[in-house]
Scaffold this motif. Structure first.
Motif, mmCIF file in Angstrom:
data_model
loop_
_atom_site.group_PDB
_atom_site.id
_atom_site.type_symbol
_atom_site.label_atom_id
_atom_site.label_comp_id
_atom_site.label_asym_id
_atom_site.label_seq_id
_atom_site.Cartn_x
_atom_site.Cartn_y
_atom_site.Cartn_z
ATOM 1 N N TRP A 449 0.825 -1.205 0.000
ATOM 2 C CA TRP A 449 0.000 0.000 0.000
ATOM 3 C C TRP A 449 0.864 1.261 0.000
ATOM 4 N N PHE A 450 1.981 1.247 0.730
ATOM 5 C CA PHE A 450 2.901 2.384 0.760
ATOM 6 C C PHE A 450 3.460 2.628 -0.634
ATOM 7 N N ASP A 451 3.825 1.562 -1.341
ATOM 8 C CA ASP A 451 4.322 1.698 -2.715
ATOM 9 C C ASP A 451 3.267 2.322 -3.621
ATOM 10 N N ILE A 452 2.028 1.844 -3.521
ATOM 11 C CA ILE A 452 0.946 2.368 -4.355
ATOM 12 C C ILE A 452 0.726 3.848 -4.061
ATOM 13 N N LYS A 453 0.788 4.219 -2.791
ATOM 14 C CA LYS A 453 0.630 5.621 -2.398
ATOM 15 C C LYS A 453 1.722 6.482 -3.024
ATOM 16 N N ILE A 454 2.962 6.008 -2.986
ATOM 17 C CA ILE A 454 4.083 6.781 -3.551
ATOM 18 C C ILE A 454 3.942 6.910 -5.061
ATOM 19 N N ILE A 455 3.562 5.819 -5.731
ATOM 20 C CA ILE A 455 3.362 5.870 -7.183
ATOM 21 C C ILE A 455 2.280 6.878 -7.534
ATOM 22 N N PHE A 456 1.174 6.854 -6.787
ATOM 23 C CA PHE A 456 0.064 7.782 -7.028
ATOM 24 C C PHE A 456 0.516 9.222 -6.824
ATOM 25 N N PHE A 460 1.433 13.313 -9.368
ATOM 26 C CA PHE A 460 1.005 14.694 -9.148
ATOM 27 C C PHE A 460 2.128 15.612 -8.654
ATOM 28 N N LYS A 461 3.112 15.054 -7.927
ATOM 29 C CA LYS A 461 4.114 15.947 -7.335
ATOM 30 C C LYS A 461 5.527 15.420 -7.383
ATOM 31 N N GLY A 462 5.745 14.277 -8.002
ATOM 32 C CA GLY A 462 7.073 13.678 -7.936
ATOM 33 C C GLY A 462 7.941 13.886 -9.161
#
Length: 469
Positions: A449-456, A460-462
């Motif tokens: 879930w942490f990986d999915i959050k970072i990808i998402f 937008f901001k990465g």
């Protein structure tokens, strides 16, 4: 160490509960399909039994990735429900991909599949809600409260106490700290009076007046700890030892065994056992899909590079990968030079080596897109600490504490540090320290879930930032 052997007499029923919860989820998903088929008048033939097997396997696999069956006593109920729902969604996505690849989607009723999913989703929620309300009601009535004592008025003891106060859903009632030292030697931020000497805690445990005992003494007090555990050996109290050092640096702490000797891992990759398979599956599936989707963009960038500057399209630079092994990282060439020596000068603002088109690629991180090839090949992950030049590694490993722990995992295309603004040029030691801090936080708290959050968030901001040159 005597106290490690003695501690083995204290057992937890968390494994038993997790097995029951797994069985309950499987039963609910199975019964949901049976109910949906019965309602719509469809026979459960071999095709539907195959779909059931795919969903159950997908659910079990994703549940382990989300750590769904960990103890949620101190967790948030909404997080548990969200993770359960996401696990079901991913298992049905896996089913549809499987059905599409093996061409039997037409043999499945859309009504049955919709009812099956809805029934399962409601069922997973209802049993968790019922269990939650039941446990909370028992604790309000004082029927499921556990009396807690803390041995050691130390910093780690204070930390445990603060967590007990912050999480009333634990059902813990702290009766106090027990300590033999004089008041002037105790931890300054202590918010609870010392109820008595350690001997009083041991006697209360023997009389059954304590259910849970936290030992928050320093490691150097091994003899005292061994003596306490020896005297607690004939009680039924649950004993937990709270280490007093490296609490923020244990990136993946767990108990392991070497023969008959127990060991505590301090610096270890989180990707062991099933987690390694989960992470690799994530990289292969998502990496391959992204490569397929961005192939027109890759082609357009390649043409742009050839039209705007002389030299090859791609540039492979040496980086440190997993375990500090050297890998070759793919990038679109954005400079007029091809530096790959032991002394690589980091790109800076208005750097004359950067081509005009290369500057655009670097600011938008489009020059990093070929690294999805590294991901599919297994050298990198989609999410992980960004790889640094070998020369920068050798420089900063001597200056930043725990720097090399970032190589306990594969380097990534995006990471938690980049999401939080620590990307691009690291012209000061403080910037590198913050980047490493966030890298280690990612490693310590990794989950699918942490990986999915970072990808998402990367979408937008990465991709852009003030420090990217």
């Amino acid at each position: 160490m005597i106290f490690l052997n003695q501690a083995k007499v204290f057992k937890s029923n968390s494994n038993t509960n997790s097995v029951f919860y797994r069985f309950l989820d499987i039963a609910i998903i199975t019964c949901s399909l049976i109910a949906a088929a019965y309602f719509y008048g469809v026979a459960l033939n071999r095709v539907y039994l195959t779909t059931l097997l795919v969903v159950l396997l997908g659910f079990s696999y994703t549940a382990e990735a989300f750590n769904l069956y960990r103890s949620w006593r101190a967790g948030k109920f909404r997080h548990m429900v969200i993770f359960a729902a996401l696990t079901l969604v991913f298992s049905f996505v896996a089913l549809f991909i499987f059905a599409f690849l093996f061409k039997f989607t037409e043999q499945l009723s859309r009504v049955v599949m919709t009812l099956w999913f809805a029934n399962a989703l409601v069922g997973l929620f209802i049993w968790r809600l019922t269990s939650r309300l039941y446990k909370l009601n028992r604790r309000r009535l004082g029927m499921s409260m556990q009396r807690v004592a803390i041995i050691g008025a130390t910093e780690s003891g204070a930390s445990i106490f603060k967590q007990i106060i912050a999480h009333d859903e634990l059902g813990y009632e702290c009766i106090g700290f027990f300590e033999d030292r004089q008041p002037e030697r105790l931890f300054d931020d202590m918010h609870l009076h010392v109820a008595g000497p350690i001997e009083d805690a041991v006697n209360k445990a023997r009389r059954g007046e304590i259910d849970v005992l936290f030992i928050a003494l320093p490691f150097k007090a091994e003899k005292r700890i061994a003596d306490i555990l020896a005297r607690l050996g004939d009680t039924t109290v649950d004993v937990h030892f709270v280490p007093d050092f490296l609490l923020s640096s244990l990136i993946h702490a767990r108990i392991d065994h070497v023969g008959d000797i127990d060991t505590l891992s301090v610096f270890e990759s989180p990707f062991i056992g099933a987690r390694e398979l989960v992470k690799r599956t994530e990289d292969i599936i998502i990496g391959s899909l992204i490569l397929l989707m961005i192939s027109p963009i890759l082609a357009a960038i390649a043409v742009g590079i050839k039209l705007t500057s002389r030299g090859p399209v791609f540039f492979k630079q040496a980086r440190y990968g997993l375990h500090g092994d050297e890998i070759k990282v793919w990038k679109f060439r954005s400079m007029t030079v091809m530096e790959n020596s032991n002394d690589v000068k980091q790109a800076t603002k208005n750097d004359s080596r950067i081509t005009p088109f290369g500057g655009f690629l670097r600011r938008t991180s489009l020059d990093e897109l070929p690294q999805f090839i590294n991901v599919v090949l297994g050298d990198m992950s989609i999410v992980g600490p960004r790889p640094h030049a070998v020369s920068h590694n050798e420089e900063y490993r001597k200056k930043v504490e725990f720097y090399m722990l970032r190589h306990k995992v594969k380097p990534g295309i995006t990471g938690w540090a980049q999401i939080n603004g620590w990307r691009g040029e690291t012209d000061t030691l403080e910037k590198m320290e913050k980047r490493i801090e966030f890298d280690l936080l990612y490693i310590k708290h990794w989950s699918l879930w942490f990986d999915i959050k970072i990808i998402f968030l990367t979408i937008f901001k990465g991709f852009t930032g003030n420090n990217a040159y």
